[in-house]
Design an enzyme around this catalytic site. Structure first.
Site, PDB file in Angstrom:
ATOM      1  N   GLN A  73       0.437  -1.176   0.492  1.00  0.00           N
ATOM      2  CA  GLN A  73      -0.409   0.092  -0.159  1.00  0.00           C
ATOM      3  C   GLN A  73       1.030   1.214   0.304  1.00  0.00           C
ATOM      4  O   GLN A  73       1.709   1.047   0.714  1.00  0.00           O
ATOM      5  CB  GLN A  73      -0.873   0.305   1.136  1.00  0.00           C
ATOM      6  CG  GLN A  73      -2.199  -1.189   1.389  1.00  0.00           C
ATOM      7  CD  GLN A  73      -2.836  -1.318   2.590  1.00  0.00           C
ATOM      8  OE1 GLN A  73      -3.244  -0.034   3.102  1.00  0.00           O
ATOM      9  NE2 GLN A  73      -2.805  -2.246   2.913  1.00  0.00           N
TER      10      GLN A  73
HETATM   11  N1  LIG Z   1      -7.213 -14.300  -9.082  1.00  0.00           N
HETATM   12  C1  LIG Z   1      -5.604 -15.310  -8.044  1.00  0.00           C
HETATM   13  N2  LIG Z   1      -5.708 -14.253  -7.243  1.00  0.00           N
HETATM   14  C2  LIG Z   1      -4.610 -14.027  -6.582  1.00  0.00           C
HETATM   15  C3  LIG Z   1      -3.724 -14.658  -7.147  1.00  0.00           C
HETATM   16  N3  LIG Z   1      -2.684 -14.400  -6.233  1.00  0.00           N
HETATM   17  C4  LIG Z   1      -3.367 -13.211  -5.155  1.00  0.00           C
HETATM   18  N4  LIG Z   1      -4.331 -13.187  -5.192  1.00  0.00           N
HETATM   19  C5  LIG Z   1      -5.853 -12.471  -4.268  1.00  0.00           C
HETATM   20  O1  LIG Z   1      -5.280 -11.433  -4.463  1.00  0.00           O
HETATM   21  C6  LIG Z   1      -5.707 -10.741  -3.371  1.00  0.00           C
HETATM   22  C7  LIG Z   1      -4.768 -10.002  -2.966  1.00  0.00           C
HETATM   23  O2  LIG Z   1      -3.452 -10.612  -2.064  1.00  0.00           O
HETATM   24  P1  LIG Z   1      -2.607 -10.533  -1.528  1.00  0.00           P
HETATM   25  O3  LIG Z   1      -1.201 -11.697  -1.366  1.00  0.00           O
HETATM   26  O4  LIG Z   1      -3.083  -9.935  -0.523  1.00  0.00           O
HETATM   27  O5  LIG Z   1      -1.879  -9.214  -1.820  1.00  0.00           O
HETATM   28  P2  LIG Z   1      -0.135  -8.574  -1.185  1.00  0.00           P
HETATM   29  O6  LIG Z   1       1.023  -8.511  -2.005  1.00  0.00           O
HETATM   30  O7  LIG Z   1       0.122  -9.419   0.319  1.00  0.00           O
HETATM   31  O8  LIG Z   1      -1.167  -7.230  -0.876  1.00  0.00           O
HETATM   32  P3  LIG Z   1      -0.581  -6.318   0.257  1.00  0.00           P
HETATM   33  O9  LIG Z   1      -0.218  -6.928   1.129  1.00  0.00           O
HETATM   34  O10 LIG Z   1      -1.285  -5.338   0.167  1.00  0.00           O
HETATM   35  O11 LIG Z   1       0.663  -5.700  -0.030  1.00  0.00           O
HETATM   36  C8  LIG Z   1      -5.995 -11.866  -2.322  1.00  0.00           C
HETATM   37  O12 LIG Z   1      -7.583 -11.891  -2.468  1.00  0.00           O
HETATM   38  C9  LIG Z   1      -5.553 -13.212  -3.199  1.00  0.00           C
HETATM   39  O13 LIG Z   1      -6.464 -14.289  -3.428  1.00  0.00           O
HETATM   40  C10 LIG Z   1      -2.862 -15.205  -8.498  1.00  0.00           C
HETATM   41  O14 LIG Z   1      -2.692 -15.620  -9.026  1.00  0.00           O
HETATM   42  N5  LIG Z   1      -5.020 -15.460  -9.033  1.00  0.00           N
END
Ligand SMILES: Nc1nc2c(ncn2[C@@H]2O[C@H](COP(=O)(O)OP(=O)(O)OP(=O)(O)O)[C@@H](O)[C@H]2O)c(=O)[nH]1
Ligand SMILES: [Mg+2]
Length: 193
Positions: A73
């Site tokens: 974020q």
């Molecule tokens: N369709 C799909 N959704 C995904 C994939 N990887 C993650 N997501 C979804 O994307 C959203 C964000 O995933 P996070 O792993 O929380 O993302 P992050 O990069 O850690 O985000 P921050 O912690 O806010 O920086 C979640 O709803 C996951 O289920 C993927 O390969 N395919």
């Protein structure tokens, strides 16, 4: 280090620990990827947006990775640089379906590559072109072009297409990261023999 620790290290039973930074915009899938790399009994079922950062661990065949899973974020991105010095490898995650923010991902990558704690180090960078399962996703070749990865000449880098929900593409990336971390990190010198 205790005697048992030292003995298991000498016998090759204890894996070498390396510090990895997991970076990328919010919602790109960083936490989902790191979670999937943990043993199934240690995986968390509900992934929520990361606040600040969290420290996670997973293992490959020869290394034990301690991951700084940073929040992507905007308001937390200024935290990233405080961890650059200690990072021995980087995992940079891109949401391949988020074409609108690809330019923001590139800006953050360029800022990272130009940071004094990163710029002159041959630190390996693994890119995950994530969310390949989504209909809008562009290919990993296109992600690589949009981020101008071919301009990275002084660091080993690799891009893997991934679907973190199914876990596809993750092992290929970790295998590459292990090999390059061992090659480029002086503290892994004994593992090259
Ligand atoms: N369709 C799909 N959704 C995904 C994939 N990887 C993650 N997501 C979804 O994307 C959203 C964000 O995933 P996070 O792993 O929380 O993302 P992050 O990069 O850690 O985000 P921050 O912690 O806010 O920086 C979640 O709803 C996951 O289920 C993927 O390969 N395919
Ligand atoms: Mg997260």
């Amino acid at each position: 280090m205790g005697l048992l620790d030292r003995l298991s290290g000498l016998l090759g039973l204890k894996k070498k620990e390396v510090h990895v930074l997991c970076l990328g915009l919010d919602n790109s899938g960083k936490t989902t990827i790191i979670n999937k790399l943990k043993p199934s009994n240690a995986q968390c079922q509900d992934i929520v947006p990361t606040i600040g950062f969290s420290i996670e661990k997973f293992k490959s065949s020869s290394l034990s990775f301690t991951v700084f899973d940073m929040s992507g974020q905007g308001r937390y991105r200024n935290l990233w640089e405080h961890y650059y010095k200690d990072g021995q490898a980087i995992i940079f995650v891109i949401d391949s379906s988020d074409k609108l923010r690809m330019v923001v991902a590139k800006e953050e990558l360029d800022t990272l590559l130009n940071h004094p704690d990163i710029k002159h180090r041959r630190i390996p960078i693994l890119f995950f072109a994530n969310k390949m399962d989504l209909r809008d996703a562009v290919t990993s070749v296109k992600v690589s072009q949009l981020l101008c990865l071919e301009n990275i000449k002084d660091k080993p880098w690799h891009i893997c297409a991934s679907d973190a929900i199914k876990g596809e593409g993750l092992q290929e990336g970790v295998d590459w990261l292990q090999e390059k971390t061992i090659q480029s990190d002086p503290s892994c010198e004994d593992m090259k023999r």
